[in-house]
Design a protein around this motif. Sequence first.
Motif, PDB file in Angstrom:
ATOM      1  N   SER A 296      79.601  16.881 -11.746  1.00 23.20           N
ATOM      2  CA  SER A 296      78.452  17.804 -11.806  1.00 23.20           C
ATOM      3  C   SER A 296      77.294  17.390 -11.271  1.00 23.20           C
ATOM      4  CB  SER A 296      78.148  17.911 -13.432  1.00 23.20           C
ATOM      5  OG  SER A 296      76.983  18.765 -13.924  1.00 23.20           O
ATOM      6  N   ALA A 297      76.451  18.097 -10.433  1.00 24.22           N
ATOM      7  CA  ALA A 297      75.426  17.589  -9.722  1.00 24.22           C
ATOM      8  C   ALA A 297      74.650  18.899  -9.214  1.00 24.22           C
ATOM      9  CB  ALA A 297      75.857  16.706  -8.657  1.00 24.22           C
ATOM     10  N   PRO A 298      73.261  18.887  -9.154  1.00 26.75           N
ATOM     11  CA  PRO A 298      72.592  19.913  -8.440  1.00 26.75           C
ATOM     12  C   PRO A 298      73.152  19.989  -7.189  1.00 26.75           C
ATOM     13  CG  PRO A 298      71.085  18.277  -9.491  1.00 26.75           C
ATOM     14  CD  PRO A 298      72.367  17.637  -9.541  1.00 26.75           C
ATOM     15  N   MET A 299      73.174  21.337  -6.521  1.00 27.44           N
ATOM     16  CA  MET A 299      73.718  22.019  -5.110  1.00 27.44           C
ATOM     17  C   MET A 299      75.026  21.165  -5.178  1.00 27.44           C
ATOM     18  SD  MET A 299      70.234  21.234  -3.005  1.00 27.44           S
ATOM     19  CE  MET A 299      71.172  21.839  -1.450  1.00 27.44           C
ATOM     20  N   SER A 300      75.721  21.581  -6.074  1.00 23.16           N
ATOM     21  CA  SER A 300      77.175  20.797  -6.300  1.00 23.16           C
ATOM     22  C   SER A 300      78.426  21.022  -4.934  1.00 23.16           C
ATOM     23  CB  SER A 300      77.713  21.148  -7.623  1.00 23.16           C
ATOM     24  OG  SER A 300      77.910  22.622  -7.639  1.00 23.16           O
ATOM     25  N   ALA A 301      77.882  22.017  -4.347  1.00 21.06           N
ATOM     26  CA  ALA A 301      78.923  22.512  -3.060  1.00 21.06           C
ATOM     27  C   ALA A 301      78.595  21.334  -2.204  1.00 21.06           C
ATOM     28  CB  ALA A 301      78.740  23.826  -2.532  1.00 21.06           C
ATOM     29  N   TRP A 302      77.487  20.492  -2.138  1.00 22.58           N
ATOM     30  CA  TRP A 302      76.989  19.332  -1.045  1.00 22.58           C
ATOM     31  C   TRP A 302      77.171  18.248  -1.664  1.00 22.58           C
ATOM     32  CZ3 TRP A 302      74.659  24.194  -1.217  1.00 22.58           C
ATOM     33  CH2 TRP A 302      74.596  25.320  -0.069  1.00 22.58           C
ATOM     34  N   VAL A 303      77.001  18.084  -3.051  1.00 21.45           N
ATOM     35  CA  VAL A 303      76.583  16.776  -3.773  1.00 21.45           C
ATOM     36  C   VAL A 303      77.950  16.541  -4.738  1.00 21.45           C
ATOM     37  CG1 VAL A 303      75.163  15.385  -5.128  1.00 21.45           C
ATOM     38  CG2 VAL A 303      74.231  16.856  -3.301  1.00 21.45           C
ATOM     39  N   ILE A 304      78.334  15.303  -4.788  1.00 20.87           N
ATOM     40  CA  ILE A 304      79.407  14.971  -5.911  1.00 20.87           C
ATOM     41  C   ILE A 304      78.641  14.084  -6.971  1.00 20.87           C
ATOM     42  CG2 ILE A 304      81.402  13.540  -6.033  1.00 20.87           C
ATOM     43  CD1 ILE A 304      82.349  14.225  -3.541  1.00 20.87           C
ATOM     44  N   GLY A 305      78.622  14.668  -8.186  1.00 13.33           N
ATOM     45  CA  GLY A 305      78.202  13.828  -9.284  1.00 13.33           C
ATOM     46  C   GLY A 305      79.153  13.632 -10.287  1.00 13.33           C
ATOM     47  N   LEU A 306      80.159  12.298 -10.085  1.00 10.56           N
ATOM     48  CA  LEU A 306      81.203  12.024 -10.933  1.00 10.56           C
ATOM     49  C   LEU A 306      80.688  11.547 -12.058  1.00 10.56           C
ATOM     50  CD1 LEU A 306      83.695  10.638  -8.157  1.00 10.56           C
ATOM     51  CD2 LEU A 306      83.587  12.938  -9.224  1.00 10.56           C
ATOM     52  N   ARG A 307      81.255  11.924 -13.146  1.00 11.83           N
ATOM     53  CA  ARG A 307      80.727  11.460 -14.590  1.00 11.83           C
ATOM     54  C   ARG A 307      82.149  11.117 -15.412  1.00 11.83           C
ATOM     55  NH1 ARG A 307      79.206  14.817 -18.018  1.00 11.83           N
ATOM     56  NH2 ARG A 307      79.542  16.681 -16.761  1.00 11.83           N
ATOM     57  N   ASP A 308      81.972  10.020 -16.159  1.00 10.80           N
ATOM     58  CA  ASP A 308      82.726   9.629 -17.132  1.00 10.80           C
ATOM     59  C   ASP A 308      83.959   8.802 -16.234  1.00 10.80           C
ATOM     60  OD1 ASP A 308      81.297  10.598 -19.111  1.00 10.80           O
ATOM     61  OD2 ASP A 308      82.244  12.503 -19.095  1.00 10.80           O
ATOM     62  N   LYS A 309      85.058   8.853 -17.002  1.00  9.49           N
ATOM     63  CA  LYS A 309      86.380   8.122 -16.311  1.00  9.49           C
ATOM     64  C   LYS A 309      87.303   9.202 -15.938  1.00  9.49           C
ATOM     65  CE  LYS A 309      86.001   3.463 -18.322  1.00  9.49           C
ATOM     66  NZ  LYS A 309      86.705   2.400 -18.945  1.00  9.49           N
ATOM     67  N   PRO A 310      88.098   8.955 -14.663  1.00 15.61           N
ATOM     68  CA  PRO A 310      89.194  10.083 -14.634  1.00 15.61           C
ATOM     69  C   PRO A 310      90.262  10.057 -15.560  1.00 15.61           C
ATOM     70  CG  PRO A 310      89.335   8.089 -13.142  1.00 15.61           C
ATOM     71  CD  PRO A 310      87.890   7.963 -13.893  1.00 15.61           C
ATOM     72  N   TYR A 311      90.916  10.878 -15.828  1.00 15.77           N
ATOM     73  CA  TYR A 311      92.452  10.922 -16.754  1.00 15.77           C
ATOM     74  C   TYR A 311      93.398  11.446 -16.091  1.00 15.77           C
ATOM     75  CZ  TYR A 311      89.947  15.369 -17.840  1.00 15.77           C
ATOM     76  OH  TYR A 311      89.072  16.459 -17.849  1.00 15.77           O
ATOM     77  N   SER A 312      94.416  11.082 -16.129  1.00 15.39           N
ATOM     78  CA  SER A 312      95.784  11.425 -15.533  1.00 15.39           C
ATOM     79  C   SER A 312      96.319  12.320 -16.053  1.00 15.39           C
ATOM     80  CB  SER A 312      96.541  10.232 -15.247  1.00 15.39           C
ATOM     81  OG  SER A 312      96.095   9.181 -14.569  1.00 15.39           O
ATOM     82  N   ILE A 313      96.934  13.339 -15.331  1.00 13.68           N
ATOM     83  CA  ILE A 313      97.790  14.382 -15.549  1.00 13.68           C
ATOM     84  C   ILE A 313      99.240  13.992 -15.584  1.00 13.68           C
ATOM     85  CG2 ILE A 313      98.607  16.945 -15.333  1.00 13.68           C
ATOM     86  CD1 ILE A 313      95.830  17.205 -14.244  1.00 13.68           C
ATOM     87  N   ALA A 314      99.880  13.489 -16.751  1.00 12.09           N
ATOM     88  CA  ALA A 314     101.154  12.811 -16.497  1.00 12.09           C
ATOM     89  C   ALA A 314     101.955  13.172 -17.544  1.00 12.09           C
ATOM     90  CB  ALA A 314     100.870  11.278 -16.713  1.00 12.09           C
ATOM     91  N   SER A 315     102.037  14.636 -17.900  1.00 10.66           N
ATOM     92  CA  SER A 315     102.983  15.100 -18.827  1.00 10.66           C
ATOM     93  C   SER A 315     103.558  16.227 -18.308  1.00 10.66           C
ATOM     94  CB  SER A 315     102.451  15.364 -20.241  1.00 10.66           C
ATOM     95  OG  SER A 315     102.116  14.033 -20.674  1.00 10.66           O
ATOM     96  N   PRO A 316     104.585  16.196 -17.374  1.00 11.32           N
ATOM     97  CA  PRO A 316     105.060  17.261 -16.657  1.00 11.32           C
ATOM     98  C   PRO A 316     105.802  18.697 -17.437  1.00 11.32           C
ATOM     99  CG  PRO A 316     106.636  15.607 -16.136  1.00 11.32           C
ATOM    100  CD  PRO A 316     105.337  15.039 -17.126  1.00 11.32           C
ATOM    101  N   LYS A 317     105.554  19.560 -17.097  1.00 12.06           N
ATOM    102  CA  LYS A 317     106.517  20.947 -17.629  1.00 12.06           C
ATOM    103  C   LYS A 317     107.934  20.572 -17.348  1.00 12.06           C
ATOM    104  CE  LYS A 317     106.651  25.815 -17.479  1.00 12.06           C
ATOM    105  NZ  LYS A 317     105.983  26.958 -17.180  1.00 12.06           N
ATOM    106  N   SER A 318     108.108  20.227 -16.023  1.00 11.26           N
ATOM    107  CA  SER A 318     109.496  19.934 -15.670  1.00 11.26           C
ATOM    108  C   SER A 318     109.526  19.099 -14.399  1.00 11.26           C
ATOM    109  CB  SER A 318     110.167  21.258 -15.197  1.00 11.26           C
ATOM    110  OG  SER A 318     109.625  22.081 -14.009  1.00 11.26           O
TER     111      SER A 318
END
Length: 401
Positions: free
Chosen positions: A107-129
């Motif tokens: 989240s950042a102002p003018m977000s199409a041009w600016v990356i505003g990473l917040r908090d820690k990343p979390y993994s998607i690690a429970s596959p449907k199949s």
Amino acid sequence: EPGKTPRAIDEKGKDISVQVIERSSDSVTIAFLPKDVPSIGYKTYWIGSGKEIPATVSGDLALENRFFRVEIDKQTGCVSRIYDKSRKREVLSPGALGNQLQIQEDSAPMSAWVIGLRDKPYSIASPKSVRVLESGKVRKVVRSEYEFENSSFMMDVILYDELPRIDFRCIADWQHRKRILKIVFPVNIADGRATFEVPYGAIIRATDGREVVAQKWVDLSTTDHGVSLLNDSKYGFDVNGNVIRMTALRAPTDPDPKADEGSHQFSYALYPHAGGWEDASTVLRGYEFNTPMIIVQTGQHHGQLPSSYSFLQLRQPNVVVSTLKKCEDDNSLVLRIYETAGRATGAHLQFPHPLVRAEETDLIEWNQKPISGGDLKEGALNISLKPFEIKTLKLSIGKEQ
């Protein structure tokens, strides 16, 4: 025909391994790997039919060819191991998972041009199949499917029998806002040098986890070995120590509140190699991945050209043809080449026809001067290039222009 499967035959009458990818009532889609296609040229294959060979698709999630063994973890759907057979080493960091999906708040102002990473990343690690999608003589494909909130992802791991790289394909239905999707590869390289492709060159950057730009590849290497991550459409990356992350999707809201929402499909590949990226021809591997050969189907007929042909040969692996176009001011051809590995080199270009004129010019196609090296009557040119130098050549082939 029912009960028949296509076969591919080369110009010498040799059968080429063919794999049926899809079949309907009136058509069939096949995959095969053409070999020794001439430089900037073509090769003809004849498609016939043979006896039906029933496909045998096992449930084994491992993929293996003479270069690598790739193992998929059924619990997470990620790649748990890539073993490089020729160099007898693990490509992924021991105990780590590759091809991970990570989501982080963005989240950042003018977000199409600016990356505003917040908090820690979390993994998607429970596959449907997790399942084997294809298995045959040409390639094997294992697909992991994920659902996360309103988004869904199909992650394919593809190993071709004759290619020294591991391909990946992501098919996503992306329905997030103010989030970023990263694809993660922790590689087994300590104190590596991170290099990123830029236009007509490459740049070394710190392995500090900052978001940076690159074109067709990024590479993490020591003097002994390395891993290149190729891609066909992504331009944001970060390398933190031994972890390479590719920015796969974003969800900016300013100025477009629904930017990037919807369906996406893109591909990328890991290319483990000996030595640094310069000696491993990573630049060529990136071009190969981004500009696959074009298939033209036609009926059998007589023609003036042979069954295989090269329109231009350039044998130096660290010199690349980036442009071939008509001159802006006359009917000459403009050919642009550049040196890719930061080494002074001589390039030999061989055309199939005599050259009437050959001149070196600039990027605006002004200030021409004759090229003295080579034999124009034989269609041969010798060009000297400085490290990372771009050369623009103005050529007249055949009759005087």
